[in-house]
Design a protein around this motif. Structure first.
Motif, short mmCIF file in Angstrom:
data_model
loop_
_atom_site.label_atom_id
_atom_site.label_comp_id
_atom_site.label_asym_id
_atom_site.label_seq_id
_atom_site.Cartn_x
_atom_site.Cartn_y
_atom_site.Cartn_z
N PRO A 1 -13.91 8.75 -8.93
CA PRO A 1 -13.16 8.15 -9.78
C PRO A 1 -13.87 7.02 -10.86
CG PRO A 1 -13.48 7.05 -7.54
CD PRO A 1 -14.29 8.37 -7.84
N GLY A 2 -13.01 6.74 -11.91
CA GLY A 2 -13.64 5.96 -12.99
C GLY A 2 -14.22 4.53 -12.34
N LYS B 1 -9.01 -0.19 -7.92
CA LYS B 1 -9.36 -0.66 -6.56
C LYS B 1 -8.64 -0.29 -5.60
CE LYS B 1 -12.01 -4.58 -8.19
NZ LYS B 1 -12.16 -6.25 -8.31
N ASN B 2 -7.38 0.25 -5.60
CA ASN B 2 -6.37 0.61 -4.79
C ASN B 2 -5.96 1.83 -4.83
OD1 ASN B 2 -5.33 -2.35 -3.64
ND2 ASN B 2 -5.66 -2.46 -5.76
N SER B 3 -5.89 2.63 -3.49
CA SER B 3 -5.40 3.92 -3.29
C SER B 3 -4.64 4.20 -2.06
CB SER B 3 -6.55 4.98 -3.41
OG SER B 3 -7.57 4.68 -2.14
N LEU B 4 -3.93 5.12 -2.07
CA LEU B 4 -2.91 5.45 -1.00
C LEU B 4 -3.05 6.72 -0.38
CD1 LEU B 4 0.35 3.53 -1.96
CD2 LEU B 4 -1.06 2.81 -0.06
N GLN B 5 -2.91 6.91 0.87
CA GLN B 5 -2.83 8.57 1.28
C GLN B 5 -1.86 8.49 2.16
OE1 GLN B 5 -6.07 6.59 1.96
NE2 GLN B 5 -6.76 6.99 -0.34
N SER C 1 -6.49 1.99 0.96
CA SER C 1 -7.71 1.68 0.71
C SER C 1 -7.97 0.65 -0.49
CB SER C 1 -8.71 2.84 0.49
OG SER C 1 -10.15 2.33 0.08
N PHE C 2 -8.56 -0.56 -0.26
CA PHE C 2 -8.84 -1.45 -1.22
C PHE C 2 -10.44 -1.75 -1.53
CE2 PHE C 2 -9.86 -5.98 -2.46
CZ PHE C 2 -9.35 -6.11 -3.80
N ASN C 3 -10.73 -1.34 -2.93
CA ASN C 3 -12.18 -1.64 -3.29
C ASN C 3 -13.05 -0.60 -2.52
OD1 ASN C 3 -14.04 -2.65 -5.30
ND2 ASN C 3 -14.45 -4.23 -3.96
#
Length: 810
Positions: free
Chosen positions: A71-72, A548-552, A599-601
């Motif tokens: 990821p960037g 900084k934030n992602s969801l699964q 997930s954060f950071n």
């Protein structure tokens, strides 16, 4: 209708497929003193904000490396190679959907007189990835001196009960894999095997709560994969480990790992020896049909054994590899049990008679697995893997059990019943599987097939002893033969874009089984045949909200077939009035699992999970007659489980870090077996694991870790008490950092004890106990040879699911 609903669910998942672009890629070249390509250099990518490792690669023969799906963000690169100074690059920014080429990195000798440079890299204790959580055993001081079973107890979200059953996020039915293949051993044999595997042999433990369709559908609660250590580069290297564990009884272990690799082949091997003794204490209070029974039991025994692994990978060329792997375990143990039971009437302060029983059991286990493997990898996303496996498991048990009934004074013998039980078990497992993966439709498509055949042969010879002579009891002796064939096929599609990722899979499994009980007295014969076909869909979505934030979001349908020995109706006895037996009429259980994660950071991870299980296989305690009680396996109607988990690595300072994992869950078990035998339990429970690591001067590391489990439901009908443990350890690197000396103390406060209550039909039972958990552990490890030997292949074999269901009688 059920089949139609399933097809509609799969169709709905397929409709989610959209066009996705690729994430960013980083590449570059590493050179040596003469500006020539440097192969097998370690290239590590770090997050610039917190210096957490993001990805690691090894340069190829042309010195080139590439890291895809990054990821960037802001990063920096570190490159190391034995004998050369480490290169630490400056921070750079990687844009979304960018292919970034790093300037050539040259590793140049700074001092011609330099004899050796030791490069030491430490992984974080816990890594949380989109599809799994990884517990890096090598990074933990308090893991030292533990066996694999104790390590699982320390793993985030994992709970192990007093009978060594493994639960994950409050759910039973966990499938344990060894190096990517399901162990053929079930509860008791698996526990015994894991207790022989020392932490120094283990690299990491993977916890996979929602496996994709590539994995066998077996495992209601998910998969725990234990990966053994392998070495990392060209040349020869190895390590020697010695350990001592001191508690009420002493234990010893030693282990040797060797690895040699050149451009044509990689050979690796390991042999470990263990010897020691164990101790357990158990108290049981039960009431049934007006009678009360107060029992105290002390168990102990001596054991010794040997485990081994030998494998070779031969590189035909850059694209084709063949290999074999042989693993095995030889174990001998002598187990004793001293039981004292007071028998009386409810409401009376005295008891009427006393049962004194002592069991002496000699057991021998011999387990071995052979794997032959072929892998094709064109380096451009197309792979083919073929595995053929044979597993051979032999277990013999000879138990001598005298039962003496005394009057209330304990001095006058009323009667005696003495038994001898001889129970050999032979299990043979044959599997072959094929897996193929290629790039297509902007992503990856995988497909595969598997064939598995299992045959178990169990003999139960029950002897009555009269004046020291054995007399075979024809009414109780029998033979149980179980055979099973599972044929499976799967397809899987995955695609990762700049923001959105998708994974869809479907697995088909067709099962044929037969259990045949042949009694010496023909009137007791039984035969159970089954044949069934199942579809197991799975799917997942991932979305990168911002930097900084992602969801699964993940879904899977799973199956849990009965362990082979849980189908076996043989009796294993603690004394004449306390025993256990299997159930040949058990059905498989099915579960729907769904999980949402945030997930954060890349550090703080939260997951919300829900599962619904039908025909849950559960251990139930029931009565036989007026005074006997036994444990058997039954199918509960339903179990519903809702769980919430959170994990976070916290760097307080450069020398002080904390890892925390917390899981909370609500479990509801329901069943009605008639005759007032009802299970209706609901419990809200939680467990916590935390580890504090302090890096002191002079290469000393101090570690404090602990876990706590609140009240919870166990085996369908028991409401269990809280339990926990606190451990402390210290580590020192010595001998020019080639050796580690570690000492730890486990269960500092003596709180690793279990207890619980069950109300089932006419039986009320209160149980409690503990094992030899307060121990001082000393461990020494020395590494020799080239410490950059390239890692041997991590390959899964085809024997994984079947082997996890092997279980010894008794």
């Amino acid at each position: 209708m059920k089949f139609l609903n399933l097809i509609l669910q799969v169709t709905a998942l397929l409709c989610l497929t959209v066009y996705l672009g690729a994430q960013s890629t980083i590449n570059g070249i590493v050179t040596d003193d003469h500006d020539q390509p440097l192969s097998f250099a370690n290239v590590i990518l770090y997050n610039a904000h917190d210096s957490v490792m993001v990805k690691g690669e090894v340069s190829d023969d042309s010195g080139r490396y590439e890291m895809a799906y990054i990821p960037g963000g802001d990063y920096w690169i570190s490159v190391s190679f034995v004998g050369l100074p480490t290169y630490d690059g400056s921070t750079f920014t990687l844009a979304e959907n960018e292919v970034k080429t790093i300037d050539d990195i040259g590793l140049h000798q700074a001092d011609n007189n330099l004899v050796e440079v030791v490069v030491i890299a430490e992984k974080p204790l816990i890594e949380v990835k989109p599809d799994k959580m990884v517990f890096n055993v090598e990074g933990s001081v308090n893991a030292t001196g533990n066996d694999a079973m104790e390590l699982l107890r320390k793993s985030p979200g994992v709970v192990i009960d007093n009978n060594d059953n493994i639960m994950l996020l409050g759910k039973s039915g966990v499938k344990v894999y060894i190096d990517g293949k399901p162990s053929p051993l079930s509860t008791s044999d698996l526990a015994e095997y894991l207790k022989t595997v020392q932490s120094e042999q283990i690299e990491l433990i993977e916890i996979i709560t929602n496996p994709s369709s590539k994995y066998d559908a077996e495992g209601n609660a998910g998969i725990i994969n234990i990966k053994f250590k392998r070495d990392k580069s060209i040349g020869f290297n190895g390590n020697v480990t010695a350990g001592l564990s001191i508690g009420k009884r002493q234990r010893y272990n030693g282990n040797v790992n060797l690895n040699y690799r050149n451009k044509n082949f990689n050979t690796y091997g390991q042999v470990g020896y263990y010897e020691g003794a164990n101790w357990n204490k158990m108290n049981l209070y039960r009431e049934q049909l007006g009678g009360k029974f107060v029992q105290e039991n002390n168990e102990g025994g001596d054991w010794k054994g040997l485990n081994y692994r030998l494998g070779t990978d031969y590189f035909l060329n850059k694209k084709n590899t063949v290999g074999f792997l042989v693993t095995g375990n030889q174990n001998e143990n002598f187990w004793t049990s001293d039981s004292r039971m007071e028998i009386g009437t409810i409401g009376s302060e005295t008891f009427d008679e006393l049962l004194v029983a002592g069991t002496e059991t000699t057991q021998n286990r011999s387990n071995s697995n052979v794997n032959i493997n072929y892998v094709f990898d064109n380096g451009d996303g197309k792979t083919l893997s073929i595995d053929a496996d044979y597993g051979r498991y032999r277990n013999s048990s000879d138990a001598y059990q005298p039962n003496y009934y005394f009057d209330a004074t304990g001095e006058n013998l009323i009667k005696e019943k003495i038994y001898n039980l001889i129970t050999p078990t032979d299990i043979d497992i044959y599997t072959i599987k094929l897996d193929h993966e290629t790039t297509a439709l902007g992503g990856k498509i995988g497909a595969g097939v598997k064939f598995a055949l299992v045959r178990t042969d169990n003999i139960f010879d029950f002897y009555n002893m009269f004046d020291g002579e054995e007399v075979l009891d024809f009414n109780r002796s029998n033979q149980f033969v179980y055979s099973e064939n599972v044929n499976a096929a799967y397809a899987n599609y995955s695609k990762q874009g700049e923001k959105l990722g998708i994974q869809l899979g479907l697995r088909l499994e067709q099962t044929n089984s037969e259990g045949d009980l042949t009694a010496l007295k023909n009137t007791n014969d039984e035969n159970v045949k089954r044949s069934y076909l199942d579809l197991f869909p799975s799917g997942g979505l991932s979305y990168q909200i911002n930097e900084k934030n992602s969801l699964q979001l993940n879904y899977s349908r799973r199956i849990q077939r009965p362990n082979y020995q849980d189908l076996n109706p043989f009796e294993g006895r603690l004394d004449e009035l306390t025993f256990q037996k299997g159930n040949p009429f058990l059905n498989p259980q099915y579960a729907h699992n769904i999980q949402l994660s945030h997930s954060f950071n890349y550090r703080f991870n939260t997951s919300l999970s829900y599962s619904s299980t039908k025909d849950l296989i559960s251990r139930i305690v029931d009565i036989q007659g007026e005074d006997a009680t036994f444990i058997t396996w039954l199918n509960l109607a339903n179990q519903k489980n809702l769980s919430l988990s959170f994990s976070a690595p916290i760097t307080v300072t450069k020398w002080y870090s904390i890892f925390t994992n917390m899981s909370g869950y609500r479990t509801q078990n329901e069943a009605d077996f008639g005759d007032g035998k009802i299970v209706d339990l609901t419990a809200t429970a939680f467990n916590v694991y935390q580890q504090h690591t302090i890096n002191l001067p002079a290469d000393i590391k101090l570690e404090l870790s602990g876990w706590y489990n609140s009240k919870s439901i166990w085996e369908g009908s028991f409401l269990m008490n809280p339990m926990g443990s606190l451990d402390i350890g210290i580590q020192k690197r010595i001998l020019q950092k080639k050796a580690n000396l570690k000492i730890s103390y486990s269960d500092l406060l003596g709180t690793n004890r279990w207890g619980g209550i069950s109300n089932f039909g006419a039986l009320y039972m209160d149980i409690s106990g503990r094992h030899d958990s307060q121990r001082v552990k000393l461990n020494f490890t020395y590494q020799f040879g080239n410490d950059q030997v390239k890692r041997a292949r991590k390959r899964s074999t085809g024997l994984e699911d079947e082997s996890s269901r092997v279980k010894s009688g008794g």
